[in-house]
Design a protein around this motif. Structure first.
Motif, PDB file in Angstrom:
ATOM      1  N   VAL A  17      39.521  45.242  34.104  1.00  0.00           N
ATOM      2  CA  VAL A  17      39.833  44.473  32.894  1.00  0.00           C
ATOM      3  C   VAL A  17      39.413  45.332  31.708  1.00  0.00           C
ATOM      4  CG1 VAL A  17      39.395  42.361  31.592  1.00  0.00           C
ATOM      5  CG2 VAL A  17      39.445  42.286  34.093  1.00  0.00           C
ATOM      6  N   SER A  18      40.325  45.547  30.760  1.00  0.00           N
ATOM      7  CA  SER A  18      40.040  46.528  29.706  1.00  0.00           C
ATOM      8  C   SER A  18      38.843  46.140  28.841  1.00  0.00           C
ATOM      9  CB  SER A  18      41.279  46.730  28.827  1.00  0.00           C
ATOM     10  OG  SER A  18      41.611  45.513  28.181  1.00  0.00           O
ATOM     11  N   ASP A  19      38.746  44.885  28.460  1.00  0.00           N
ATOM     12  CA  ASP A  19      37.642  44.468  27.586  1.00  0.00           C
ATOM     13  C   ASP A  19      37.248  43.047  27.971  1.00  0.00           C
ATOM     14  OD1 ASP A  19      35.762  44.343  25.591  1.00  0.00           O
ATOM     15  OD2 ASP A  19      37.202  43.899  23.994  1.00  0.00           O
ATOM     16  N   PHE A  20      36.452  42.918  29.028  1.00  0.00           N
ATOM     17  CA  PHE A  20      36.116  41.608  29.580  1.00  0.00           C
ATOM     18  C   PHE A  20      35.311  40.780  28.578  1.00  0.00           C
ATOM     19  CE2 PHE A  20      33.305  38.755  31.976  1.00  0.00           C
ATOM     20  CZ  PHE A  20      34.258  38.049  32.705  1.00  0.00           C
ATOM     21  N   LYS A  21      35.743  39.529  28.384  1.00  0.00           N
ATOM     22  CA  LYS A  21      35.063  38.607  27.478  1.00  0.00           C
ATOM     23  C   LYS A  21      34.618  37.376  28.252  1.00  0.00           C
ATOM     24  CE  LYS A  21      35.971  40.376  23.209  1.00  0.00           C
ATOM     25  NZ  LYS A  21      36.193  41.764  23.496  1.00  0.00           N
ATOM     26  N   LEU A  22      33.346  37.050  28.154  1.00  0.00           N
ATOM     27  CA  LEU A  22      32.826  35.841  28.787  1.00  0.00           C
ATOM     28  C   LEU A  22      33.396  34.611  28.107  1.00  0.00           C
ATOM     29  CD1 LEU A  22      29.033  36.689  29.282  1.00  0.00           C
ATOM     30  CD2 LEU A  22      30.682  36.175  31.091  1.00  0.00           C
ATOM     31  N   GLY A  23      33.671  33.571  28.894  1.00  0.00           N
ATOM     32  CA  GLY A  23      34.140  32.307  28.338  1.00  0.00           C
ATOM     33  C   GLY A  23      35.587  32.305  27.927  1.00  0.00           C
ATOM     34  N   THR A  28      43.771  40.989  34.554  1.00  0.00           N
ATOM     35  CA  THR A  28      43.497  42.288  35.152  1.00  0.00           C
ATOM     36  C   THR A  28      44.583  43.290  34.795  1.00  0.00           C
ATOM     37  OG1 THR A  28      44.673  41.759  37.206  1.00  0.00           O
ATOM     38  CG2 THR A  28      42.350  41.188  37.104  1.00  0.00           C
ATOM     39  N   GLU A  29      44.174  44.539  34.695  1.00  0.00           N
ATOM     40  CA  GLU A  29      45.120  45.642  34.510  1.00  0.00           C
ATOM     41  C   GLU A  29      45.438  46.309  35.836  1.00  0.00           C
ATOM     42  OE1 GLU A  29      43.040  48.135  31.760  1.00  0.00           O
ATOM     43  OE2 GLU A  29      44.117  47.299  30.049  1.00  0.00           O
ATOM     44  N   LYS A  30      44.486  46.201  36.753  1.00  0.00           N
ATOM     45  CA  LYS A  30      44.654  46.810  38.069  1.00  0.00           C
ATOM     46  C   LYS A  30      43.779  46.061  39.041  1.00  0.00           C
ATOM     47  CE  LYS A  30      44.120  51.241  40.490  1.00  0.00           C
ATOM     48  NZ  LYS A  30      43.645  52.631  40.371  1.00  0.00           N
ATOM     49  N   GLU A  31      44.248  45.906  40.269  1.00  0.00           N
ATOM     50  CA  GLU A  31      43.432  45.247  41.281  1.00  0.00           C
ATOM     51  C   GLU A  31      43.761  45.813  42.662  1.00  0.00           C
ATOM     52  OE1 GLU A  31      45.574  41.035  41.933  1.00  0.00           O
ATOM     53  OE2 GLU A  31      44.880  41.355  39.874  1.00  0.00           O
ATOM     54  N   VAL A  32      42.713  45.984  43.449  1.00  0.00           N
ATOM     55  CA  VAL A  32      42.874  46.470  44.822  1.00  0.00           C
ATOM     56  C   VAL A  32      41.946  45.664  45.724  1.00  0.00           C
ATOM     57  CG1 VAL A  32      43.591  48.834  44.254  1.00  0.00           C
ATOM     58  CG2 VAL A  32      41.160  48.288  44.416  1.00  0.00           C
ATOM     59  N   MET A  33      42.272  45.659  46.997  1.00  0.00           N
ATOM     60  CA  MET A  33      41.442  44.925  47.954  1.00  0.00           C
ATOM     61  C   MET A  33      41.259  45.766  49.209  1.00  0.00           C
ATOM     62  SD  MET A  33      41.910  41.044  49.449  1.00  0.00           S
ATOM     63  CE  MET A  33      41.549  40.284  47.860  1.00  0.00           C
ATOM     64  N   PHE A  34      40.011  45.847  49.673  1.00  0.00           N
ATOM     65  CA  PHE A  34      39.680  46.625  50.861  1.00  0.00           C
ATOM     66  C   PHE A  34      38.828  45.787  51.806  1.00  0.00           C
ATOM     67  CE2 PHE A  34      39.615  49.787  47.319  1.00  0.00           C
ATOM     68  CZ  PHE A  34      40.712  50.530  47.704  1.00  0.00           C
ATOM     69  N   PRO A  35      38.880  46.076  53.098  1.00  0.00           N
ATOM     70  CA  PRO A  35      37.863  45.510  53.989  1.00  0.00           C
ATOM     71  C   PRO A  35      36.538  46.198  53.691  1.00  0.00           C
ATOM     72  CG  PRO A  35      39.233  47.072  55.187  1.00  0.00           C
ATOM     73  CD  PRO A  35      39.817  46.948  53.808  1.00  0.00           C
ATOM     74  N   GLY A  36      35.476  45.425  53.558  1.00  0.00           N
ATOM     75  CA  GLY A  36      34.201  45.994  53.147  1.00  0.00           C
ATOM     76  C   GLY A  36      33.070  45.698  54.110  1.00  0.00           C
ATOM     77  N   GLY A  37      31.949  46.305  53.812  1.00  0.00           N
ATOM     78  CA  GLY A  37      30.779  46.235  54.685  1.00  0.00           C
ATOM     79  C   GLY A  37      30.447  47.649  55.114  1.00  0.00           C
ATOM     80  N   LYS A  38      29.152  47.983  55.134  1.00  0.00           N
ATOM     81  CA  LYS A  38      28.748  49.374  55.329  1.00  0.00           C
ATOM     82  C   LYS A  38      29.186  49.949  56.670  1.00  0.00           C
ATOM     83  CE  LYS A  38      24.789  50.699  53.480  1.00  0.00           C
ATOM     84  NZ  LYS A  38      25.275  51.431  52.307  1.00  0.00           N
ATOM     85  N   LEU A  94      33.953  43.871  39.275  1.00  0.00           N
ATOM     86  CA  LEU A  94      34.637  43.888  37.992  1.00  0.00           C
ATOM     87  C   LEU A  94      34.345  45.185  37.257  1.00  0.00           C
ATOM     88  CD1 LEU A  94      36.132  42.567  35.552  1.00  0.00           C
ATOM     89  CD2 LEU A  94      33.920  41.558  34.928  1.00  0.00           C
ATOM     90  N   ARG A  95      35.398  45.915  36.927  1.00  0.00           N
ATOM     91  CA  ARG A  95      35.252  47.147  36.152  1.00  0.00           C
ATOM     92  C   ARG A  95      35.800  46.907  34.749  1.00  0.00           C
ATOM     93  NH1 ARG A  95      37.778  51.264  40.635  1.00  0.00           N
ATOM     94  NH2 ARG A  95      36.055  51.183  42.121  1.00  0.00           N
ATOM     95  N   SER A  96      34.909  46.983  33.777  1.00  0.00           N
ATOM     96  CA  SER A  96      35.309  46.803  32.390  1.00  0.00           C
ATOM     97  C   SER A  96      34.417  47.696  31.534  1.00  0.00           C
ATOM     98  CB  SER A  96      35.197  45.332  31.990  1.00  0.00           C
ATOM     99  OG  SER A  96      35.740  45.134  30.692  1.00  0.00           O
ATOM    100  N   GLU A  98      31.378  47.343  31.257  1.00  0.00           N
ATOM    101  CA  GLU A  98      30.314  47.540  32.232  1.00  0.00           C
ATOM    102  C   GLU A  98      30.854  47.144  33.596  1.00  0.00           C
ATOM    103  OE1 GLU A  98      26.131  46.663  30.087  1.00  0.00           O
ATOM    104  OE2 GLU A  98      27.369  44.889  30.431  1.00  0.00           O
ATOM    105  N   GLU A  99      30.196  47.631  34.656  1.00  0.00           N
ATOM    106  CA  GLU A  99      30.588  47.225  36.001  1.00  0.00           C
ATOM    107  C   GLU A  99      29.698  46.069  36.443  1.00  0.00           C
ATOM    108  OE1 GLU A  99      31.043  50.004  39.090  1.00  0.00           O
ATOM    109  OE2 GLU A  99      32.454  51.278  38.000  1.00  0.00           O
ATOM    110  N   SER A 100      30.317  45.033  36.998  1.00  0.00           N
ATOM    111  CA  SER A 100      29.579  43.870  37.488  1.00  0.00           C
ATOM    112  C   SER A 100      30.082  43.519  38.879  1.00  0.00           C
ATOM    113  CB  SER A 100      29.776  42.668  36.558  1.00  0.00           C
ATOM    114  OG  SER A 100      29.379  42.987  35.233  1.00  0.00           O
ATOM    115  N   GLU A 101      29.213  42.879  39.647  1.00  0.00           N
ATOM    116  CA  GLU A 101      29.585  42.471  40.999  1.00  0.00           C
ATOM    117  C   GLU A 101      29.127  41.038  41.259  1.00  0.00           C
ATOM    118  OE1 GLU A 101      28.480  45.030  44.186  1.00  0.00           O
ATOM    119  OE2 GLU A 101      28.865  46.864  43.065  1.00  0.00           O
TER     120      GLU A 101
END
Length: 300
Positions: A17-23, A28-38, A94-96, A98-101
């Protein structure tokens, strides 16, 4: 055969998201999905490098089915155990500016489910490799990793552990083949701040004294260190490149190290493979490919 265990797999949903705003409504500008877990990441990278492995762990609900579908689509072998209730988690990254998870909880894993895993572990034999990686759900005993190692201690299975704090420290009496803390996690174990590779080597050797055979320490942009069981110590600066995605870089280092060692029985080569593979994943949107790893290896 290499086996990886992921107790709490996920679908990693990564959005830009180029400039994420709370509230507010954000698009999204781009989105991907992967299977995760170490553990799953380790298996995917091993597959990319040309080495087969089997994914063990637990899944639940439609998200669990999607995880299974995706790892199979990537060519991996999976024997994930389905749990009757709940859902495998979705982790939002979330990549904007700042990065948040936001990471999901995952399903509750009961004793009967753990018993099924032990039945699978019964099939392991001498010379097999088992990778225990990542956190464990709150519903499981905090001694899960050390319990598994104690259960397997007479089987001559080579065990790699990528975990933090007590999960890692508790396995040391069972002499894991390799452990991979990062420098912050290593300092946290001993309640110290590690300033450079010299400090890292000192405290890596302390983990070796407590039972680890090999200690591989990742240091992000400061490179990496290996304190090997034959008494050798290897250091590397971080390869040059632009970090695109740090998710999975540590798991890729584990995969690269195991691939290098299992194919050559040489710790220096294993270490360089680990460094190159971790960096290749960090420099890519996806997990490292063999071509990307070889390109970085040529610079080390």
């Amino acid at each position: 055969m290499v086996y990886t265990v992921t107790f709490n797999p996920s679908l990693d949903y990564i959005v830009n998201v180029s400039d994420f705003k709370l509230g507010q409504v954000n698009r999204t500008e781009k989105e991907v999905m992967f299977p995760g877990g170490k553990g799953i990441n380790v298996s995917i990278v091993l597959k990319n490098l040309g080495m087969e492995s089997t994914i063990l762990g637990f899944t639940a609900g439609f998200t669990g089915e999607e995880i299974q579908r995706r790892v199979k689509e990537m060519g991996c072998v999976e024997k994930l155990i389905p749990i009757a209730n709940g859902y495998s988690r979705i982790n939002l990254k979330l990549r904007s500016n700042e990065e948040s998870e936001i990471n999901g909880m995952g399903p509750e894993i009961g004793k009967e489910d753990i018993d099924k895993l032990y039945q699978m572990l019964d099939t392991l034999k001498a010379g097999d490799v088992l990778v225990l990686a990542g956190s464990i759900p709150a519903s499981m005993p905090s001694t899960m990793y050390s319990d598994i190692m104690e259960y397997l201690q007479n089987k001559e299975v080579m065990i790699a552990v990528d975990a933090t704090k007590d999960l890692l420290v508790n396995v040391l009496p069972f002499h894991p083949f390799v452990i991979k803390p990062n420098n912050y996690e290593l300092g946290e174990i001993f309640n110290v701040t590690l300033k450079d590779k010299k400090d890292v080597i000192v405290y890596a050797k302390k983990l070796q004294e407590q039972g680890a055979r090999n200690v591989l320490v990742s240091m992000a942009g400061d490179g990496a260190v290996l304190v090997a069981e034959d008494g050798s110590v290897y250091e590397s600066e971080a390869p040059k490149g632009k970090v695109v995605n740090s998710v999975g870089a540590g798991d890729s280092m584990v995969a690269g190290f195991l691939y290098g060692y299992l194919t050559t029985q040489n710790y220096e080569i294993a270490f360089k493979n680990g460094v190159a593979t971790g960096s290749a994943s960090a420099f890519s949107e996806n997990l490292a490919t063999k071509e990307e790893v070889e390109a970085i290896l040529n610079t080390l």
